[in-house]
Design a protein around this motif. Structure first.
Motif, PDB file in Angstrom:
ATOM      1  N   ASN A  54       0.822  -1.212   0.000  1.00 19.41           N
ATOM      2  CA  ASN A  54       0.000   0.000   0.000  1.00 19.41           C
ATOM      3  C   ASN A  54       0.854   1.260   0.000  1.00 19.41           C
ATOM      4  O   ASN A  54       0.541   2.240  -0.675  1.00 19.41           O
ATOM      5  CB  ASN A  54      -0.961   0.016   1.187  1.00 19.41           C
ATOM      6  CG  ASN A  54      -2.124  -0.929   0.993  1.00 19.41           C
ATOM      7  OD1 ASN A  54      -2.498  -1.249  -0.126  1.00 19.41           O
ATOM      8  ND2 ASN A  54      -2.684  -1.393   2.088  1.00 19.41           N
ATOM      9  N   PHE A  55       1.939   1.248   0.757  1.00 22.20           N
ATOM     10  CA  PHE A  55       2.841   2.399   0.793  1.00 22.20           C
ATOM     11  C   PHE A  55       3.457   2.640  -0.587  1.00 22.20           C
ATOM     12  O   PHE A  55       3.490   3.767  -1.078  1.00 22.20           O
ATOM     13  CB  PHE A  55       3.945   2.179   1.832  1.00 22.20           C
ATOM     14  CG  PHE A  55       4.953   3.280   1.880  1.00 22.20           C
ATOM     15  CD1 PHE A  55       4.637   4.497   2.473  1.00 22.20           C
ATOM     16  CD2 PHE A  55       6.214   3.118   1.345  1.00 22.20           C
ATOM     17  CE1 PHE A  55       5.557   5.524   2.521  1.00 22.20           C
ATOM     18  CE2 PHE A  55       7.141   4.132   1.385  1.00 22.20           C
ATOM     19  CZ  PHE A  55       6.813   5.343   1.977  1.00 22.20           C
ATOM     20  N   ALA A  56       3.916   1.568  -1.213  1.00 27.40           N
ATOM     21  CA  ALA A  56       4.513   1.698  -2.545  1.00 27.40           C
ATOM     22  C   ALA A  56       3.484   2.209  -3.550  1.00 27.40           C
ATOM     23  O   ALA A  56       3.797   3.047  -4.403  1.00 27.40           O
ATOM     24  CB  ALA A  56       5.087   0.355  -2.997  1.00 27.40           C
ATOM     25  N   LYS A  57       2.260   1.737  -3.442  1.00 31.84           N
ATOM     26  CA  LYS A  57       1.187   2.175  -4.345  1.00 31.84           C
ATOM     27  C   LYS A  57       0.930   3.673  -4.174  1.00 31.84           C
ATOM     28  O   LYS A  57       0.784   4.403  -5.160  1.00 31.84           O
ATOM     29  CB  LYS A  57      -0.081   1.376  -4.051  1.00 31.84           C
ATOM     30  CG  LYS A  57      -1.231   1.684  -4.979  1.00 31.84           C
ATOM     31  CD  LYS A  57      -2.429   0.811  -4.629  1.00 31.84           C
ATOM     32  CE  LYS A  57      -3.636   1.179  -5.469  1.00 31.84           C
ATOM     33  NZ  LYS A  57      -4.801   0.383  -5.074  1.00 31.84           N
ATOM     34  N   ARG A  58       0.887   4.139  -2.910  1.00 32.22           N
ATOM     35  CA  ARG A  58       0.673   5.571  -2.663  1.00 32.22           C
ATOM     36  C   ARG A  58       1.825   6.397  -3.227  1.00 32.22           C
ATOM     37  O   ARG A  58       1.619   7.474  -3.785  1.00 32.22           O
ATOM     38  CB  ARG A  58       0.517   5.840  -1.170  1.00 32.22           C
ATOM     39  CG  ARG A  58      -0.836   5.447  -0.619  1.00 32.22           C
ATOM     40  CD  ARG A  58      -1.087   6.023   0.758  1.00 32.22           C
ATOM     41  NE  ARG A  58      -0.003   5.835   1.701  1.00 32.22           N
ATOM     42  CZ  ARG A  58       0.147   4.791   2.513  1.00 32.22           C
ATOM     43  NH1 ARG A  58      -0.728   3.815   2.487  1.00 32.22           N
ATOM     44  NH2 ARG A  58       1.162   4.720   3.336  1.00 32.22           N
ATOM     45  N   CYS A  59       3.034   5.913  -3.083  1.00 37.09           N
ATOM     46  CA  CYS A  59       4.200   6.629  -3.601  1.00 37.09           C
ATOM     47  C   CYS A  59       4.143   6.730  -5.123  1.00 37.09           C
ATOM     48  O   CYS A  59       4.406   7.795  -5.690  1.00 37.09           O
ATOM     49  CB  CYS A  59       5.490   5.938  -3.175  1.00 37.09           C
ATOM     50  SG  CYS A  59       5.868   6.146  -1.431  1.00 37.09           S
ATOM     51  N   ARG A  60       3.793   5.628  -5.782  1.00 32.69           N
ATOM     52  CA  ARG A  60       3.686   5.660  -7.251  1.00 32.69           C
ATOM     53  C   ARG A  60       2.588   6.621  -7.678  1.00 32.69           C
ATOM     54  O   ARG A  60       2.751   7.370  -8.636  1.00 32.69           O
ATOM     55  CB  ARG A  60       3.392   4.249  -7.787  1.00 32.69           C
ATOM     56  CG  ARG A  60       4.579   3.319  -7.784  1.00 32.69           C
ATOM     57  CD  ARG A  60       4.310   2.049  -8.564  1.00 32.69           C
ATOM     58  NE  ARG A  60       3.140   1.319  -8.095  1.00 32.69           N
ATOM     59  CZ  ARG A  60       3.138   0.401  -7.146  1.00 32.69           C
ATOM     60  NH1 ARG A  60       4.255   0.112  -6.525  1.00 32.69           N
ATOM     61  NH2 ARG A  60       2.022  -0.212  -6.800  1.00 32.69           N
ATOM     62  N   HIS A  61       1.486   6.624  -6.968  1.00 38.43           N
ATOM     63  CA  HIS A  61       0.368   7.506  -7.286  1.00 38.43           C
ATOM     64  C   HIS A  61       0.777   8.976  -7.167  1.00 38.43           C
ATOM     65  O   HIS A  61       0.358   9.809  -7.960  1.00 38.43           O
ATOM     66  CB  HIS A  61      -0.813   7.214  -6.355  1.00 38.43           C
ATOM     67  CG  HIS A  61      -1.995   8.098  -6.587  1.00 38.43           C
ATOM     68  ND1 HIS A  61      -2.808   7.963  -7.698  1.00 38.43           N
ATOM     69  CD2 HIS A  61      -2.492   9.133  -5.860  1.00 38.43           C
ATOM     70  CE1 HIS A  61      -3.752   8.893  -7.641  1.00 38.43           C
ATOM     71  NE2 HIS A  61      -3.589   9.596  -6.527  1.00 38.43           N
ATOM     72  N   ARG A  62       1.634   9.266  -6.196  1.00 39.98           N
ATOM     73  CA  ARG A  62       2.073  10.658  -5.984  1.00 39.98           C
ATOM     74  C   ARG A  62       3.307  11.009  -6.795  1.00 39.98           C
ATOM     75  O   ARG A  62       3.820  12.120  -6.706  1.00 39.98           O
ATOM     76  CB  ARG A  62       2.378  10.856  -4.496  1.00 39.98           C
ATOM     77  CG  ARG A  62       1.133  10.753  -3.644  1.00 39.98           C
ATOM     78  CD  ARG A  62       1.446  10.904  -2.207  1.00 39.98           C
ATOM     79  NE  ARG A  62       0.235  10.734  -1.409  1.00 39.98           N
ATOM     80  CZ  ARG A  62       0.224  10.484  -0.125  1.00 39.98           C
ATOM     81  NH1 ARG A  62       1.356  10.353   0.545  1.00 39.98           N
ATOM     82  NH2 ARG A  62      -0.910  10.340   0.519  1.00 39.98           N
ATOM     83  N   GLY A  63       3.820  10.058  -7.551  1.00 39.66           N
ATOM     84  CA  GLY A  63       4.979  10.324  -8.407  1.00 39.66           C
ATOM     85  C   GLY A  63       6.306  10.263  -7.672  1.00 39.66           C
ATOM     86  O   GLY A  63       7.306  10.769  -8.163  1.00 39.66           O
ATOM     87  N   ILE A  64       6.326   9.659  -6.499  1.00 40.09           N
ATOM     88  CA  ILE A  64       7.560   9.541  -5.736  1.00 40.09           C
ATOM     89  C   ILE A  64       8.284   8.286  -6.189  1.00 40.09           C
ATOM     90  O   ILE A  64       7.727   7.193  -6.212  1.00 40.09           O
ATOM     91  CB  ILE A  64       7.256   9.454  -4.225  1.00 40.09           C
ATOM     92  CG1 ILE A  64       6.514  10.701  -3.771  1.00 40.09           C
ATOM     93  CG2 ILE A  64       8.536   9.250  -3.432  1.00 40.09           C
ATOM     94  CD1 ILE A  64       5.957  10.597  -2.373  1.00 40.09           C
ATOM     95  N   LYS A  65       9.535   8.462  -6.581  1.00 40.04           N
ATOM     96  CA  LYS A  65      10.316   7.320  -7.065  1.00 40.04           C
ATOM     97  C   LYS A  65      11.255   6.856  -5.954  1.00 40.04           C
ATOM     98  O   LYS A  65      11.868   7.645  -5.263  1.00 40.04           O
ATOM     99  CB  LYS A  65      11.130   7.682  -8.297  1.00 40.04           C
ATOM    100  CG  LYS A  65      10.262   8.007  -9.492  1.00 40.04           C
ATOM    101  CD  LYS A  65      11.104   8.276 -10.709  1.00 40.04           C
ATOM    102  CE  LYS A  65      10.189   8.581 -11.899  1.00 40.04           C
ATOM    103  NZ  LYS A  65      10.960   8.844 -13.098  1.00 40.04           N
ATOM    104  N   GLY A  66      11.342   5.555  -5.817  1.00 43.24           N
ATOM    105  CA  GLY A  66      12.239   4.981  -4.815  1.00 43.24           C
ATOM    106  C   GLY A  66      13.591   4.672  -5.416  1.00 43.24           C
ATOM    107  O   GLY A  66      13.818   4.836  -6.612  1.00 43.24           O
ATOM    108  N   ARG A  67      14.495   4.258  -4.549  1.00 39.92           N
ATOM    109  CA  ARG A  67      15.818   3.864  -5.018  1.00 39.92           C
ATOM    110  C   ARG A  67      15.745   2.499  -5.671  1.00 39.92           C
ATOM    111  O   ARG A  67      14.968   1.639  -5.254  1.00 39.92           O
ATOM    112  CB  ARG A  67      16.802   3.792  -3.861  1.00 39.92           C
ATOM    113  CG  ARG A  67      17.052   5.125  -3.213  1.00 39.92           C
ATOM    114  CD  ARG A  67      18.096   5.005  -2.162  1.00 39.92           C
ATOM    115  NE  ARG A  67      17.653   4.025  -1.171  1.00 39.92           N
ATOM    116  CZ  ARG A  67      18.405   3.617  -0.163  1.00 39.92           C
ATOM    117  NH1 ARG A  67      19.604   4.076  -0.009  1.00 39.92           N
ATOM    118  NH2 ARG A  67      17.948   2.736   0.695  1.00 39.92           N
TER     119      ARG A  67
END
Length: 70
Positions: A54-67
């Motif tokens: 769920n956290f990863a999904k929210r990040c993708r939705h907000r355009g936040i890219k992980g390492r």
């Protein structure tokens, strides 16, 4: 962790508390005869995976890219 059946008998409360965080192998005559485990561990593992997803999904939705993994 591995303990003898006698150790378990003498300190049951201690090992019941420890079994919440790790599996405990019980031995008798140097052979494993039982395993004390947390009965809710599968629920904990599943809940952790769902929370991460769920956290990863929210990040993708907000355009936040992980390492990227190295």
């Amino acid at each position: 962790m591995s303990i003898t059946a006698t150790e378990l008998k003498n300190n049951l409360g201690k090992y019941l508390l420890l079994s919440a965080s790790e599996d405990i192998l019980i031995t008798k005559n140097e052979k494993v005869v039982a395993k004390l485990v947390n009965p809710h561990q599968n629920r904990v593992d599943t809940a952790s995976k769902v929370a991460i997803w769920n956290f990863a999904k929210r990040c993708r939705h907000r355009g936040i890219k992980g390492r990227k993994a190295e």
